[in-house]
Design an enzyme around this catalytic site. Structure first.
Site, short mmCIF file in Angstrom:
data_model
loop_
_atom_site.label_atom_id
_atom_site.label_comp_id
_atom_site.label_asym_id
_atom_site.label_seq_id
_atom_site.Cartn_x
_atom_site.Cartn_y
_atom_site.Cartn_z
N GLY A 10 0.82 -1.21 0.00
CA GLY A 10 0.00 0.00 0.00
C GLY A 10 0.85 1.26 0.00
O GLY A 10 2.09 1.19 0.00
N PHE A 11 0.18 2.38 0.03
CA PHE A 11 0.88 3.67 -0.04
C PHE A 11 1.87 3.82 1.12
O PHE A 11 3.09 3.89 0.91
CB PHE A 11 -0.17 4.79 -0.06
CG PHE A 11 0.37 6.17 0.13
CD1 PHE A 11 1.43 6.64 -0.61
CD2 PHE A 11 -0.22 7.03 1.07
CE1 PHE A 11 1.92 7.94 -0.43
CE2 PHE A 11 0.25 8.31 1.25
CZ PHE A 11 1.33 8.77 0.51
N ILE A 12 1.38 3.84 2.34
CA ILE A 12 2.27 4.09 3.49
C ILE A 12 3.17 2.87 3.72
O ILE A 12 4.37 3.02 4.00
CB ILE A 12 1.44 4.42 4.75
CG1 ILE A 12 0.57 5.66 4.51
CG2 ILE A 12 2.35 4.63 5.96
CD1 ILE A 12 -0.44 5.95 5.61
N TYR A 157 -15.64 3.25 8.72
CA TYR A 157 -14.17 3.22 8.73
C TYR A 157 -13.65 3.74 10.07
O TYR A 157 -12.82 3.10 10.72
CB TYR A 157 -13.61 4.06 7.58
CG TYR A 157 -12.12 4.30 7.67
CD1 TYR A 157 -11.21 3.27 7.48
CD2 TYR A 157 -11.62 5.58 7.97
CE1 TYR A 157 -9.85 3.48 7.59
CE2 TYR A 157 -10.25 5.80 8.07
CZ TYR A 157 -9.37 4.75 7.89
OH TYR A 157 -8.01 4.97 8.00
N LYS A 161 -11.55 1.79 13.09
CA LYS A 161 -10.22 2.20 13.54
C LYS A 161 -10.21 2.40 15.06
O LYS A 161 -9.24 2.05 15.74
CB LYS A 161 -9.79 3.48 12.81
CG LYS A 161 -9.35 3.21 11.38
CD LYS A 161 -8.00 2.52 11.37
CE LYS A 161 -7.68 1.83 10.10
NZ LYS A 161 -6.39 1.15 10.10
#
Ligand SMILES: NC(=O)c1ccc[n+]([C@@H]2O[C@H](COP(=O)([O-])OP(=O)(O)OC[C@H]3O[C@@H](n4cnc5c(N)ncnc54)[C@H](O)[C@@H]3O)[C@@H](O)[C@H]2O)c1
Length: 329
Positions: A10-12, A157, A161
């Site tokens: 993924g991005f991070i 979402y 979290k």
């Protein structure tokens, strides 16, 4: 040090993996290339990491697997003598969570439970987990502190979290699992998640000569945080081995949506046509991190200004192949 990075494609996750490689760590990266956004973008990010591994001191072993798959995850812990975990795999993105809340709960809560169980069983030294500024809900009192009430998330979402944080507290309480939950504030930078992220969307809309679609009147603020700064906070938490802590990782300098468009016009040297649309109920009016706790305990000091970060994102975007620029935004 052997570190399991979930969501490594993924991005991070791909940035974190590369930063760890550069300091000589051994990484086992896991990702299931979920189709929430195009698999090709994740393969590209992962390939950059694999290429870097060839010229780094550290090692990178990538395994395509689903964090909800207990057997597959157990096999990874069994075979690879994992010391620490950086858990970034998730269904990310607010709007899609309204369409498929069950998937978000399944991955973000049940997947995290699988990893927490294994972290206990295999005596993991530190479990660093991605949380989100979205847990603060539609709070208007700023800046947001870790001690603020977070009982009113406004999307599935955000709820997932927050549940991740509380679940991991339970594992810390019952089994002394060392845990750090990191509340990231909107992360951006080159190869940012291509779908559902405002800077990426506006950049593509301007590049495709389409109007940028602004929620509300453009006054909503987000505490944009450059990905390298987030990575420095993640590694700070990885090394700090806190018993159980929650940290804000933000920039502590919110930018309004109108300012984003102004900045993009300046950086891209192209005027933007602005169209205003009603904001969905999942959008909050502001995010703004108080980062004093992370500054003190993790030596976290974000360095990249908003205009510099946008410039870096644009410079890389320009070099990308057309298929990347045409990915749905
Ligand atoms: N980018 C942000 O602004 C931001 C802000 C706050 C929190 N976060 C959190 O940071 C983490 C990384 O976000 P990102 O922006 O890099 O998103 P991303 O979607 O690029 O990365 C998440 C990765 O997890 C993988 N994944 C999803 N479900 C999986 C599963 N069941 N098994 C294995 N892998 C799975 C995806 O394929 C993806 O590559 C996420 O936990 C996200 O919730 C991100």
């Amino acid at each position: 040090m052997k570190i399991l990075v979930t969501g490594a494609a993924g991005f991070i996750g791909s940035y974190v993996s590369r930063a760890l490689l550069q300091r000589g760590d051994s990484i086992v990266g896991v990702d299931n290339f979920h189709q929430y956004y195009d698999k090709k973008a994740k393969e590209l990010a992962n390939q950059i990491t694999l290429d870097l591994a060839n010229e780094s001191q550290g090692t990178y072993l990538f395994i395509e697997a689903d964090i909800r798959d207990k057997n597959a995850m157990k096999q990874i812990f069994e075979e690879h003598q994992i010391d620490k975990v950086i858990h970034l795999a998730a269904m990310a993105g607010v709007p899609y969570s309204v369409k498929d809340p069950h998937l978000y709960m399944d991955v973000n809560i049940m997947g995290t439970t699988v990893l927490a169980d294994l972290a206990v069983e295999y005596h993991i030294q530190n479990f660093v987990s991605a949380s989100s500024s979205s847990v603060y809900g539609n709070r208007t009192e700023v800046p947001f502190r870790e001690s603020d009430d977070v009982n009113t998330p406004v999307s599935p979402y955000a709820a997932s979290k927050r549940m991740g944080e509380t679940l991991l507290y339970t594992y810390h309480h019952l089994y002394q699992l060392p845990v750090s939950c990191l509340r990231f504030f909107t992360v951006y930078g080159p190869l940012q998640r291509p779908y559902g992220m405002v800077i990426q969307r506006f950049m593509k809309q301007i590049d495709h000569n389409q109007p940028v679609s602004i929620y509300g009147d453009g006054s909503m603020g987000r505490d944009y945080t450059y990905v390298d700064d987030i990575v420095s906070g993640i590694i700070g938490a990885l090394d700090a081995n806190c018993p159980y802590e929650i940290f804000n990782l933000g920039n502590s300098n919110p930018v309004t949506v109108s300012e984003i468009v102004d900045t993009l016009e300046e950086v891209m040297q192209q005027p933007a046509e602005r169209s205003y649309i009603e904001a969905p109920k999942t959008e909050v009016s502001i995010t703004y991190a108080d980062i004093s706790k992370a500054q003190k305990m993790l030596n976290y000091h974000p360095k990249v200004s908003f205009i510099e970060g946008v410039r870096r994102q644009w410079e890389v975007y320009k070099t990308m192949p057309q298929w990347y620029k045409d990915l749905p935004w």
